[in-house]
Design a protein around this motif. Structure first.
Motif, PDB file in Angstrom:
ATOM      1  N   PHE A   1      -0.074  -5.926  -0.476  1.00  0.00           N
ATOM      2  CA  PHE A   1       0.220  -5.695   0.804  1.00  0.00           C
ATOM      3  C   PHE A   1       0.462  -4.362   1.201  1.00  0.00           C
ATOM      4  N   PHE A   2       1.642  -3.842   0.525  1.00  0.00           N
ATOM      5  CA  PHE A   2       1.827  -2.425   0.745  1.00  0.00           C
ATOM      6  C   PHE A   2       0.842  -1.325   0.439  1.00  0.00           C
ATOM      7  N   ARG A   3       0.253  -1.767  -0.970  1.00  0.00           N
ATOM      8  CA  ARG A   3      -0.752  -0.782  -1.425  1.00  0.00           C
ATOM      9  C   ARG A   3      -1.804  -0.714  -0.386  1.00  0.00           C
ATOM     10  N   ALA A   4      -2.322  -1.743   0.155  1.00  0.00           N
ATOM     11  CA  ALA A   4      -3.430  -1.714   1.013  1.00  0.00           C
ATOM     12  C   ALA A   4      -3.240  -0.972   2.147  1.00  0.00           C
ATOM     13  N   VAL A   5      -2.036  -0.487   2.701  1.00  0.00           N
ATOM     14  CA  VAL A   5      -1.753   0.180   3.820  1.00  0.00           C
ATOM     15  C   VAL A   5      -2.393   1.612   3.611  1.00  0.00           C
ATOM     16  N   ALA A   6      -2.463   2.004   2.300  1.00  0.00           N
ATOM     17  CA  ALA A   6      -2.908   3.382   1.952  1.00  0.00           C
ATOM     18  C   ALA A   6      -4.212   3.628   2.358  1.00  0.00           C
TER      19      ALA A   6
ATOM     20  N   GLU B   1      -5.964   2.059   4.738  1.00  0.00           N
ATOM     21  CA  GLU B   1      -6.346   1.830   6.204  1.00  0.00           C
ATOM     22  C   GLU B   1      -6.836   3.311   6.824  1.00  0.00           C
ATOM     23  N   THR B   2      -7.576   2.940   7.857  1.00  0.00           N
ATOM     24  CA  THR B   2      -8.149   4.368   8.582  1.00  0.00           C
ATOM     25  C   THR B   2      -7.122   5.097   9.046  1.00  0.00           C
ATOM     26  N   GLU B   3      -7.409   6.256   9.400  1.00  0.00           N
ATOM     27  CA  GLU B   3      -6.380   7.283  10.086  1.00  0.00           C
ATOM     28  C   GLU B   3      -6.104   6.789  11.288  1.00  0.00           C
ATOM     29  N   ALA B   4      -7.119   5.917  12.155  1.00  0.00           N
ATOM     30  CA  ALA B   4      -6.571   5.382  13.542  1.00  0.00           C
ATOM     31  C   ALA B   4      -5.568   4.299  13.321  1.00  0.00           C
ATOM     32  N   SER B   5      -5.738   3.628  12.219  1.00  0.00           N
ATOM     33  CA  SER B   5      -4.662   2.454  12.006  1.00  0.00           C
ATOM     34  C   SER B   5      -3.344   3.261  11.775  1.00  0.00           C
ATOM     35  N   HIS B   6      -3.219   4.193  10.788  1.00  0.00           N
ATOM     36  CA  HIS B   6      -2.319   4.959  10.546  1.00  0.00           C
ATOM     37  C   HIS B   6      -1.340   5.439  11.703  1.00  0.00           C
ATOM     38  N   LEU B   7      -2.327   5.971  12.670  1.00  0.00           N
ATOM     39  CA  LEU B   7      -1.866   6.610  13.686  1.00  0.00           C
ATOM     40  C   LEU B   7      -1.012   5.501  14.778  1.00  0.00           C
ATOM     41  N   ARG B   8      -1.534   4.508  14.741  1.00  0.00           N
ATOM     42  CA  ARG B   8      -0.702   3.339  15.596  1.00  0.00           C
ATOM     43  C   ARG B   8       0.333   2.630  14.902  1.00  0.00           C
ATOM     44  N   GLY B   9       0.383   2.651  13.494  1.00  0.00           N
ATOM     45  CA  GLY B   9       1.585   1.892  13.084  1.00  0.00           C
ATOM     46  C   GLY B   9       1.612   0.477  13.370  1.00  0.00           C
TER      47      GLY B   9
ATOM     48  N   TYR C   1       1.582  11.743   7.435  1.00  0.00           N
ATOM     49  CA  TYR C   1       0.571  11.861   6.558  1.00  0.00           C
ATOM     50  C   TYR C   1      -0.268  10.841   6.305  1.00  0.00           C
ATOM     51  N   PRO C   2      -1.615  10.887   7.403  1.00  0.00           N
ATOM     52  CA  PRO C   2      -2.597   9.575   7.215  1.00  0.00           C
ATOM     53  C   PRO C   2      -3.437   9.927   6.207  1.00  0.00           C
ATOM     54  N   ASP C   3      -3.022  10.044   4.889  1.00  0.00           N
ATOM     55  CA  ASP C   3      -3.657  10.440   3.682  1.00  0.00           C
ATOM     56  C   ASP C   3      -3.484   9.533   2.490  1.00  0.00           C
ATOM     57  N   GLN C   4      -4.583   9.234   2.077  1.00  0.00           N
ATOM     58  CA  GLN C   4      -4.502   7.959   1.121  1.00  0.00           C
ATOM     59  C   GLN C   4      -3.874   8.167  -0.020  1.00  0.00           C
ATOM     60  N   LYS C   5      -3.976   9.501  -0.680  1.00  0.00           N
ATOM     61  CA  LYS C   5      -3.310   9.925  -1.777  1.00  0.00           C
ATOM     62  C   LYS C   5      -1.623   9.960  -1.709  1.00  0.00           C
ATOM     63  N   ILE C   6      -1.257  10.733  -0.774  1.00  0.00           N
ATOM     64  CA  ILE C   6       0.069  10.583  -0.351  1.00  0.00           C
ATOM     65  C   ILE C   6       0.813   9.468  -0.003  1.00  0.00           C
ATOM     66  N   LEU C   7       0.199   8.550   0.778  1.00  0.00           N
ATOM     67  CA  LEU C   7       0.634   7.353   0.931  1.00  0.00           C
ATOM     68  C   LEU C   7       0.724   6.632  -0.499  1.00  0.00           C
ATOM     69  N   SER C   8      -0.201   6.652  -1.149  1.00  0.00           N
ATOM     70  CA  SER C   8      -0.161   5.852  -2.334  1.00  0.00           C
ATOM     71  C   SER C   8       0.915   6.320  -3.303  1.00  0.00           C
ATOM     72  N   GLN C   9       0.968   7.556  -3.405  1.00  0.00           N
ATOM     73  CA  GLN C   9       2.119   7.885  -4.142  1.00  0.00           C
ATOM     74  C   GLN C   9       3.561   7.378  -3.682  1.00  0.00           C
ATOM     75  N   GLN C  10       3.840   7.622  -2.560  1.00  0.00           N
ATOM     76  CA  GLN C  10       5.000   7.337  -1.809  1.00  0.00           C
ATOM     77  C   GLN C  10       5.343   5.621  -1.764  1.00  0.00           C
ATOM     78  N   ILE C  11       4.071   4.850  -1.986  1.00  0.00           N
ATOM     79  CA  ILE C  11       4.061   3.381  -1.828  1.00  0.00           C
ATOM     80  C   ILE C  11       4.384   3.140  -3.207  1.00  0.00           C
ATOM     81  N   GLU C  12       3.841   3.662  -4.234  1.00  0.00           N
ATOM     82  CA  GLU C  12       4.128   3.241  -5.778  1.00  0.00           C
ATOM     83  C   GLU C  12       5.509   3.562  -5.893  1.00  0.00           C
ATOM     84  N   MET C  13       6.185   4.686  -5.491  1.00  0.00           N
ATOM     85  CA  MET C  13       7.423   5.122  -5.736  1.00  0.00           C
ATOM     86  C   MET C  13       8.633   4.059  -5.368  1.00  0.00           C
ATOM     87  N   GLN C  14       8.187   3.595  -4.160  1.00  0.00           N
ATOM     88  CA  GLN C  14       9.215   2.625  -3.200  1.00  0.00           C
ATOM     89  C   GLN C  14       8.905   1.230  -3.921  1.00  0.00           C
TER      90      GLN C  14
END
Length: 193
Positions: free
Chosen positions: A88-93, A95-103, A175-188
């Motif tokens: 569930f958390f991994r799938a967030v990375a 998502e589209t930029e529009a989805s990231h911006l709305r939170g 950071y609506p960026d897949q790579k950055i978000l994936s790294q942060q999600i995996e760390m958490q």
């Protein structure tokens, strides 16, 4: 001559309203915004939604509650609930930029409604607490089965995941960026090892 037609499909209206509330927030969404998306006059709107904009908003955030309830059922029936939570958390990375911006509309509501509308704030807080309880139950089950090495109390880990979720919804706007978000999600998510 008759006025505009009554609103017949409340679910469709709520979904459209949810999208506007998600983008603009409760306060910035006007009655005119809601009337425009429904094509209904104010009389029809208030006839359908006696509580007006606030009722529509409550119904919109409760649609999200239903999505969490569906996920809870999936977790309860899963042989690998921790994997489902991680996915569930991994799938967030992805998502589209529009989805990231709305939170997250629920987390957004907690922030927006603090000191503005106690009733709406409490409704959103309650939904997040239900999600926390869902995580806690899944974590406890995994710990009891020996599938989770982390022995931190399940309730603490459940709260951690809510903290992570709320923080992630700010980070994804920054950071609506897949790579950055994936790294942060995996760390958490390492806490669920």
């Amino acid at each position: 001559m008759r006025g505009r037609p009554n609103i017949h499909d409340n679910a469709a209206l709520i979904e459209k309203a949810q999208d506007i509330f998600w983008k603009k927030g409760y306060t910035a969404t006007s009655l005119n915004d809601l009337l425009t998306i429904t094509g209904a006059g104010s009389g029809s709107f208030y006839n359908t939604f006696k509580g007006g904009k606030k009722q529509v908003f409550k119904e919109a955030i409760n649609q999200r509650r239903k999505a969490f309830t569906d996920f809870k059922t999936e977790l309860d029936n899963s042989e690998t609930p921790i994997k489902l939570i991680k996915n569930f958390f991994r799938a967030v990375a992805d998502e589209t930029e529009a989805s990231h911006l709305r939170g997250c509309i629920i987390a957004n509501t907690v922030v927006e409604m603090t000191y503005i509308d106690e009733d709406l704030e409490k409704e959103a807080v309650q939904i997040l607490k239900e999600v926390e309880e869902m995580y806690t139950k899944a974590i406890r089950k995994a710990q009891e089965k020996g599938e989770l090495k982390n022995t931190t109390e399940a309730a603490i880990l459940g709260k951690y995941l809510i903290t992570f979720w709320c923080g992630l919804n700010t980070l994804r706007r920054m950071y609506p960026d897949q790579k950055i978000l994936s790294q942060q999600i995996e760390m958490q998510l390492a806490v669920l090892s």
